[in-house]
Design a protein around this motif. Sequence first.
Motif, PDB file in Angstrom:
ATOM      1  N   THR A   1      -4.406  11.357   6.125  1.00 27.05           N
ATOM      2  CA  THR A   1      -5.293  11.685   5.013  1.00 27.05           C
ATOM      3  C   THR A   1      -4.533  11.657   3.698  1.00 27.05           C
ATOM      4  O   THR A   1      -3.496  12.306   3.547  1.00 27.05           O
ATOM      5  N   ALA A   2      -5.037  10.884   2.748  1.00 24.28           N
ATOM      6  CA  ALA A   2      -4.374  10.721   1.454  1.00 24.28           C
ATOM      7  C   ALA A   2      -5.217   9.791   0.587  1.00 24.28           C
ATOM      8  O   ALA A   2      -6.178   9.181   1.061  1.00 24.28           O
ATOM      9  N   VAL A   3      -4.816   9.703  -0.666  1.00 23.64           N
ATOM     10  CA  VAL A   3      -5.336   8.644  -1.528  1.00 23.64           C
ATOM     11  C   VAL A   3      -4.415   7.442  -1.348  1.00 23.64           C
ATOM     12  O   VAL A   3      -3.186   7.577  -1.483  1.00 23.64           O
ATOM     13  N   TYR A   4      -4.983   6.308  -1.052  1.00 20.65           N
ATOM     14  CA  TYR A   4      -4.219   5.093  -0.816  1.00 20.65           C
ATOM     15  C   TYR A   4      -4.310   4.190  -2.045  1.00 20.65           C
ATOM     16  O   TYR A   4      -5.405   3.914  -2.549  1.00 20.65           O
ATOM     17  N   TYR A   5      -3.142   3.737  -2.490  1.00 19.62           N
ATOM     18  CA  TYR A   5      -3.044   2.917  -3.684  1.00 19.62           C
ATOM     19  C   TYR A   5      -2.491   1.544  -3.333  1.00 19.62           C
ATOM     20  O   TYR A   5      -1.545   1.421  -2.556  1.00 19.62           O
ATOM     21  N   CYS A   6      -3.066   0.535  -3.945  1.00 15.45           N
ATOM     22  CA  CYS A   6      -2.565  -0.829  -3.821  1.00 15.45           C
ATOM     23  C   CYS A   6      -1.603  -1.097  -4.979  1.00 15.45           C
ATOM     24  O   CYS A   6      -1.841  -0.633  -6.105  1.00 15.45           O
ATOM     25  N   LYS A   7      -0.539  -1.804  -4.696  1.00 15.51           N
ATOM     26  CA  LYS A   7       0.414  -2.191  -5.734  1.00 15.51           C
ATOM     27  C   LYS A   7       0.742  -3.662  -5.613  1.00 15.51           C
ATOM     28  O   LYS A   7       0.873  -4.199  -4.509  1.00 15.51           O
ATOM     29  N   ALA A   8       0.891  -4.305  -6.753  1.00 17.57           N
ATOM     30  CA  ALA A   8       1.307  -5.710  -6.788  1.00 17.57           C
ATOM     31  C   ALA A   8       2.435  -5.868  -7.789  1.00 17.57           C
ATOM     32  O   ALA A   8       2.377  -5.307  -8.887  1.00 17.57           O
ATOM     33  N   PHE A   9       3.442  -6.612  -7.382  1.00 17.73           N
ATOM     34  CA  PHE A   9       4.532  -6.977  -8.294  1.00 17.73           C
ATOM     35  C   PHE A   9       4.205  -8.374  -8.765  1.00 17.73           C
ATOM     36  O   PHE A   9       4.325  -9.344  -8.005  1.00 17.73           O
ATOM     37  N   ALA A  10       3.723  -8.454 -10.007  1.00 15.21           N
ATOM     38  CA  ALA A  10       3.110  -9.703 -10.440  1.00 15.21           C
ATOM     39  C   ALA A  10       3.518 -10.082 -11.854  1.00 15.21           C
ATOM     40  O   ALA A  10       3.992  -9.248 -12.645  1.00 15.21           O
TER      41      ALA A  10
ATOM     42  N   ARG B   1       6.119  -7.291 -13.227  1.00 13.68           N
ATOM     43  CA  ARG B   1       6.065  -5.836 -13.312  1.00 13.68           C
ATOM     44  C   ARG B   1       5.117  -5.333 -12.236  1.00 13.68           C
ATOM     45  O   ARG B   1       4.365  -6.098 -11.646  1.00 13.68           O
ATOM     46  N   ASP B   2       5.161  -4.019 -12.011  1.00 13.93           N
ATOM     47  CA  ASP B   2       4.273  -3.401 -11.035  1.00 13.93           C
ATOM     48  C   ASP B   2       2.905  -3.111 -11.646  1.00 13.93           C
ATOM     49  O   ASP B   2       2.802  -2.615 -12.774  1.00 13.93           O
ATOM     50  N   TYR B   3       1.885  -3.401 -10.879  1.00 16.02           N
ATOM     51  CA  TYR B   3       0.520  -3.044 -11.239  1.00 16.02           C
ATOM     52  C   TYR B   3      -0.053  -2.205 -10.102  1.00 16.02           C
ATOM     53  O   TYR B   3       0.210  -2.475  -8.921  1.00 16.02           O
ATOM     54  N   TRP B   4      -0.860  -1.197 -10.459  1.00 18.89           N
ATOM     55  CA  TRP B   4      -1.418  -0.273  -9.483  1.00 18.89           C
ATOM     56  C   TRP B   4      -2.940  -0.286  -9.539  1.00 18.89           C
ATOM     57  O   TRP B   4      -3.530  -0.425 -10.602  1.00 18.89           O
ATOM     58  N   GLY B   5      -3.550  -0.080  -8.374  1.00 20.20           N
ATOM     59  CA  GLY B   5      -4.976   0.134  -8.325  1.00 20.20           C
ATOM     60  C   GLY B   5      -5.314   1.586  -8.606  1.00 20.20           C
ATOM     61  O   GLY B   5      -4.429   2.421  -8.790  1.00 20.20           O
ATOM     62  N   GLN B   6      -6.604   1.892  -8.607  1.00 19.95           N
ATOM     63  CA  GLN B   6      -7.049   3.234  -8.960  1.00 19.95           C
ATOM     64  C   GLN B   6      -7.006   4.192  -7.780  1.00 19.95           C
ATOM     65  O   GLN B   6      -7.119   5.402  -7.956  1.00 19.95           O
ATOM     66  N   GLY B   7      -6.852   3.665  -6.587  1.00 18.63           N
ATOM     67  CA  GLY B   7      -6.765   4.495  -5.395  1.00 18.63           C
ATOM     68  C   GLY B   7      -8.092   4.625  -4.664  1.00 18.63           C
ATOM     69  O   GLY B   7      -9.164   4.579  -5.283  1.00 18.63           O
ATOM     70  N   THR B   8      -7.989   4.792  -3.356  1.00 18.70           N
ATOM     71  CA  THR B   8      -9.179   5.020  -2.537  1.00 18.70           C
ATOM     72  C   THR B   8      -8.860   6.125  -1.525  1.00 18.70           C
ATOM     73  O   THR B   8      -7.785   6.140  -0.931  1.00 18.70           O
ATOM     74  N   GLN B   9      -9.785   7.042  -1.369  1.00 21.71           N
ATOM     75  CA  GLN B   9      -9.551   8.206  -0.517  1.00 21.71           C
ATOM     76  C   GLN B   9      -9.765   7.849   0.956  1.00 21.71           C
ATOM     77  O   GLN B   9     -10.788   7.261   1.313  1.00 21.71           O
TER      78      GLN B   9
ATOM     79  N   TRP C   1       0.847  -1.189   0.000  1.00 23.30           N
ATOM     80  CA  TRP C   1       0.000   0.000   0.000  1.00 23.30           C
ATOM     81  C   TRP C   1       0.883   1.239   0.000  1.00 23.30           C
ATOM     82  O   TRP C   1       1.876   1.318   0.743  1.00 23.30           O
ATOM     83  N   TYR C   2       0.520   2.166  -0.838  1.00 18.99           N
ATOM     84  CA  TYR C   2       1.177   3.462  -0.928  1.00 18.99           C
ATOM     85  C   TYR C   2       0.112   4.527  -0.712  1.00 18.99           C
ATOM     86  O   TYR C   2      -1.086   4.259  -0.821  1.00 18.99           O
ATOM     87  N   ARG C   3       0.564   5.736  -0.421  1.00 20.20           N
ATOM     88  CA  ARG C   3      -0.393   6.837  -0.294  1.00 20.20           C
ATOM     89  C   ARG C   3       0.210   8.115  -0.844  1.00 20.20           C
ATOM     90  O   ARG C   3       1.433   8.286  -0.892  1.00 20.20           O
ATOM     91  N   GLN C   4      -0.685   8.984  -1.259  1.00 19.10           N
ATOM     92  CA  GLN C   4      -0.263  10.274  -1.796  1.00 19.10           C
ATOM     93  C   GLN C   4      -1.194  11.345  -1.288  1.00 19.10           C
ATOM     94  O   GLN C   4      -2.399  11.326  -1.583  1.00 19.10           O
ATOM     95  N   ALA C   5      -0.643  12.263  -0.519  1.00 18.42           N
ATOM     96  CA  ALA C   5      -1.396  13.401  -0.016  1.00 18.42           C
ATOM     97  C   ALA C   5      -1.248  14.558  -1.007  1.00 18.42           C
ATOM     98  O   ALA C   5      -0.286  14.599  -1.781  1.00 18.42           O
TER      99      ALA C   5
ATOM    100  N   GLN D   1       4.673  13.652  -2.641  1.00 19.30           N
ATOM    101  CA  GLN D   1       4.982  12.492  -3.460  1.00 19.30           C
ATOM    102  C   GLN D   1       4.321  11.240  -2.877  1.00 19.30           C
ATOM    103  O   GLN D   1       4.041  11.159  -1.680  1.00 19.30           O
ATOM    104  N   ARG D   2       4.109  10.284  -3.767  1.00 20.86           N
ATOM    105  CA  ARG D   2       3.575   9.011  -3.316  1.00 20.86           C
ATOM    106  C   ARG D   2       4.623   8.321  -2.461  1.00 20.86           C
ATOM    107  O   ARG D   2       5.809   8.299  -2.791  1.00 20.86           O
ATOM    108  N   GLU D   3       4.177   7.748  -1.329  1.00 18.44           N
ATOM    109  CA  GLU D   3       5.102   7.109  -0.415  1.00 18.44           C
ATOM    110  C   GLU D   3       4.605   5.724  -0.021  1.00 18.44           C
ATOM    111  O   GLU D   3       3.404   5.454   0.005  1.00 18.44           O
ATOM    112  N   LEU D   4       5.558   4.871   0.319  1.00 21.87           N
ATOM    113  CA  LEU D   4       5.232   3.536   0.790  1.00 21.87           C
ATOM    114  C   LEU D   4       4.629   3.612   2.182  1.00 21.87           C
ATOM    115  O   LEU D   4       5.151   4.308   3.057  1.00 21.87           O
TER     116      LEU D   4
END
Length: 124
Positions: free
Chosen positions: A93-102, A111-119, A39-43, A47-50
């Motif tokens: 508070t941020a948008v949280y993104y899921c990432k998978a190395f798959a 390769r990395d795949y990302w979700g669309q994010g959830t607030q 899970w990453y997040r971006q406020a 920048q997006r952070e782990l």
Amino acid sequence: QVQLVESGGGLVQAGGSLRLSCAASGTSGSIFSINAMGWYRQAPGKQRELVAAISSGGSTNYADSVKGRFTISRDNAKNTVLLQMNSLKPEDTAVYYCKAFARATIEMGFRDYWGQGTQVTVSS
């Protein structure tokens, strides 16, 4: 390809809890292999952070800012990763993104795949 769909975001008061869920699926109907998930997040303005990551074997890694408050887990059989967030703070508070190395198929490399994010919004 691999699709990631997040759920569980929302508005919560400081000190509250939320649980984020991310489900991975293959556009061809299955996924050949998933290695690390995280899970990453971006406020806004940052920048997006782990936030947290977990290997296929269950080893975890957390950002210092969330240690002791957040817990990451995964269900390899269901290709899902969860993030339990407790004692939430306004600075979470941020948008949280899921990432998978798959690896989507045996023909494709990892390769990395990302979700669309959830607030996630934490009010003070």
